[in-house]
Design a protein around this motif. Structure first.
Motif, PDB file in Angstrom:
ATOM      1  N   ILE A   1      47.925 -53.996  77.074  1.00  0.00           N
ATOM      2  CA  ILE A   1      46.798 -54.001  77.996  1.00  0.00           C
ATOM      3  C   ILE A   1      47.318 -53.455  79.310  1.00  0.00           C
ATOM      4  O   ILE A   1      48.290 -53.990  79.864  1.00  0.00           O
ATOM      5  N   ALA A   2      46.690 -52.383  79.785  1.00  0.00           N
ATOM      6  CA  ALA A   2      47.153 -51.749  81.010  1.00  0.00           C
ATOM      7  C   ALA A   2      45.996 -51.438  81.944  1.00  0.00           C
ATOM      8  O   ALA A   2      44.918 -51.048  81.503  1.00  0.00           O
ATOM      9  N   HIS A   3      46.267 -51.599  83.223  1.00  0.00           N
ATOM     10  CA  HIS A   3      45.355 -51.211  84.295  1.00  0.00           C
ATOM     11  C   HIS A   3      45.844 -49.859  84.791  1.00  0.00           C
ATOM     12  O   HIS A   3      47.031 -49.701  85.068  1.00  0.00           O
ATOM     13  N   MET A   4      44.947 -48.889  84.892  1.00  0.00           N
ATOM     14  CA  MET A   4      45.366 -47.543  85.258  1.00  0.00           C
ATOM     15  C   MET A   4      44.443 -46.957  86.311  1.00  0.00           C
ATOM     16  O   MET A   4      43.257 -47.263  86.358  1.00  0.00           O
ATOM     17  N   ILE A   5      45.036 -46.090  87.133  1.00  0.00           N
ATOM     18  CA  ILE A   5      44.258 -45.277  88.071  1.00  0.00           C
ATOM     19  C   ILE A   5      44.731 -43.834  87.912  1.00  0.00           C
ATOM     20  O   ILE A   5      45.900 -43.520  88.188  1.00  0.00           O
ATOM     21  N   ALA A   6      43.825 -42.985  87.416  1.00  0.00           N
ATOM     22  CA  ALA A   6      44.116 -41.563  87.229  1.00  0.00           C
ATOM     23  C   ALA A   6      43.597 -40.821  88.451  1.00  0.00           C
ATOM     24  O   ALA A   6      42.408 -40.893  88.756  1.00  0.00           O
ATOM     25  N   PRO A   7      44.479 -40.105  89.157  1.00  0.00           N
ATOM     26  CA  PRO A   7      44.022 -39.396  90.353  1.00  0.00           C
ATOM     27  C   PRO A   7      43.084 -38.244  90.017  1.00  0.00           C
ATOM     28  O   PRO A   7      43.049 -37.763  88.880  1.00  0.00           O
ATOM     29  N   ALA A   8      42.334 -37.806  91.015  1.00  0.00           N
ATOM     30  CA  ALA A   8      41.463 -36.637  90.848  1.00  0.00           C
ATOM     31  C   ALA A   8      42.309 -35.453  90.395  1.00  0.00           C
ATOM     32  O   ALA A   8      43.426 -35.256  90.875  1.00  0.00           O
ATOM     33  N   GLY A   9      41.790 -34.701  89.418  1.00  0.00           N
ATOM     34  CA  GLY A   9      42.492 -33.525  88.923  1.00  0.00           C
ATOM     35  C   GLY A   9      43.568 -33.805  87.893  1.00  0.00           C
ATOM     36  O   GLY A   9      44.217 -32.883  87.403  1.00  0.00           O
TER      37      GLY A   9
ATOM     38  N   ASN B   1      40.984 -36.404  84.171  1.00  0.00           N
ATOM     39  CA  ASN B   1      40.064 -36.699  85.256  1.00  0.00           C
ATOM     40  C   ASN B   1      39.903 -35.421  86.075  1.00  0.00           C
ATOM     41  O   ASN B   1      40.566 -35.241  87.084  1.00  0.00           O
ATOM     42  N   PRO B   2      39.021 -34.501  85.632  1.00  0.00           N
ATOM     43  CA  PRO B   2      38.825 -33.245  86.354  1.00  0.00           C
ATOM     44  C   PRO B   2      37.900 -33.396  87.572  1.00  0.00           C
ATOM     45  O   PRO B   2      37.516 -32.410  88.176  1.00  0.00           O
ATOM     46  N   PHE B   3      37.585 -34.627  87.910  1.00  0.00           N
ATOM     47  CA  PHE B   3      36.608 -34.898  88.963  1.00  0.00           C
ATOM     48  C   PHE B   3      37.301 -35.073  90.316  1.00  0.00           C
ATOM     49  O   PHE B   3      38.518 -35.043  90.411  1.00  0.00           O
ATOM     50  N   THR B   4      36.509 -35.264  91.362  1.00  0.00           N
ATOM     51  CA  THR B   4      37.046 -35.305  92.725  1.00  0.00           C
ATOM     52  C   THR B   4      37.453 -36.704  93.179  1.00  0.00           C
ATOM     53  O   THR B   4      38.082 -36.851  94.213  1.00  0.00           O
ATOM     54  N   GLU B   5      37.095 -37.728  92.419  1.00  0.00           N
ATOM     55  CA  GLU B   5      37.450 -39.103  92.773  1.00  0.00           C
ATOM     56  C   GLU B   5      38.407 -39.676  91.734  1.00  0.00           C
ATOM     57  O   GLU B   5      38.343 -39.314  90.555  1.00  0.00           O
ATOM     58  N   PRO B   6      39.295 -40.600  92.135  1.00  0.00           N
ATOM     59  CA  PRO B   6      40.158 -41.267  91.159  1.00  0.00           C
ATOM     60  C   PRO B   6      39.326 -42.040  90.130  1.00  0.00           C
ATOM     61  O   PRO B   6      38.186 -42.419  90.405  1.00  0.00           O
ATOM     62  N   CYS B   7      39.905 -42.262  88.972  1.00  0.00           N
ATOM     63  CA  CYS B   7      39.261 -43.061  87.917  1.00  0.00           C
ATOM     64  C   CYS B   7      40.117 -44.283  87.662  1.00  0.00           C
ATOM     65  O   CYS B   7      41.298 -44.171  87.329  1.00  0.00           O
ATOM     66  N   GLU B   8      39.514 -45.449  87.819  1.00  0.00           N
ATOM     67  CA  GLU B   8      40.208 -46.717  87.541  1.00  0.00           C
ATOM     68  C   GLU B   8      39.687 -47.255  86.220  1.00  0.00           C
ATOM     69  O   GLU B   8      38.479 -47.299  86.000  1.00  0.00           O
ATOM     70  N   TYR B   9      40.611 -47.657  85.343  1.00  0.00           N
ATOM     71  CA  TYR B   9      40.182 -48.134  84.031  1.00  0.00           C
ATOM     72  C   TYR B   9      41.199 -49.072  83.413  1.00  0.00           C
ATOM     73  O   TYR B   9      42.329 -49.197  83.881  1.00  0.00           O
ATOM     74  N   LEU B  10      40.761 -49.760  82.361  1.00  0.00           N
ATOM     75  CA  LEU B  10      41.639 -50.592  81.543  1.00  0.00           C
ATOM     76  C   LEU B  10      41.791 -49.923  80.193  1.00  0.00           C
ATOM     77  O   LEU B  10      40.822 -49.385  79.650  1.00  0.00           O
ATOM     78  N   ALA B  11      43.013 -49.962  79.666  1.00  0.00           N
ATOM     79  CA  ALA B  11      43.274 -49.431  78.331  1.00  0.00           C
ATOM     80  C   ALA B  11      43.924 -50.520  77.492  1.00  0.00           C
ATOM     81  O   ALA B  11      44.850 -51.193  77.945  1.00  0.00           O
ATOM     82  N   VAL B  12      43.412 -50.677  76.274  1.00  0.00           N
ATOM     83  CA  VAL B  12      43.960 -51.638  75.325  1.00  0.00           C
ATOM     84  C   VAL B  12      44.339 -50.860  74.071  1.00  0.00           C
ATOM     85  O   VAL B  12      43.495 -50.128  73.513  1.00  0.00           O
TER      86      VAL B  12
END
Length: 122
Positions: free
Chosen positions: A38-46, A96-107
């Motif tokens: 179980i991981a908490h992740m933040i993928a930066p824009a781009g 994450n090809p978008f302009t804002e970071p994406c925060e998510y959980l991965a299991v």
């Protein structure tokens, strides 16, 4: 008496070179649990990573932002509040090809490991 629960206050921060934050709360790196990670992740824009064909199921829940999935050539975007389960042995690319970071959980079931993820050379 056996321990009835474990509270994780210091997840393992996986070293990355692409700006992505990965905090593994439970799994191989944190507590040697090979059954689930179980991981908490933040993928930066781009951000993007190479295609992979993992030997585990991966569940993703989007907390903030948007994340793009290329699942064997089918592209879809999930937004905050949405989730997806990707079966094992399916070719997928996360980005994450978008302009804002994406925060998510991965299991991941079984737990994520470099030996099971089968990333392609980028």
């Amino acid at each position: 008496m056996s321990k009835k629960y474990t509270i994780q206050k210091s997840p393992f921060v996986v070293p990355t070179t692409d700006g992505k934050l990965i905090e593994e709360h439970f799994g191989n790196a944190t507590d040697r649990n090979s059954k689930v990670s179980i991981a908490h992740m933040i993928a930066p824009a781009g951000w993007s990573e190479p295609f992979q064909t993992p030997e585990f199921e991966e569940y993703t829940y989007i907390i903030k932002g948007k994340k793009q999935f290329n699942i064997d050539g089918e592209i879809m975007v999930l937004e905050a509040g949405q989730s997806i389960k990707i079966e094992k042995n399916v070719r997928v690319q996360y980005s994450n090809p978008f302009t804002e970071p994406c925060e998510y959980l991965a299991v991941c079931l079984p737990a994520f490991s470099m030996g099971l993820v089968h990333r392609e050379d980028s």
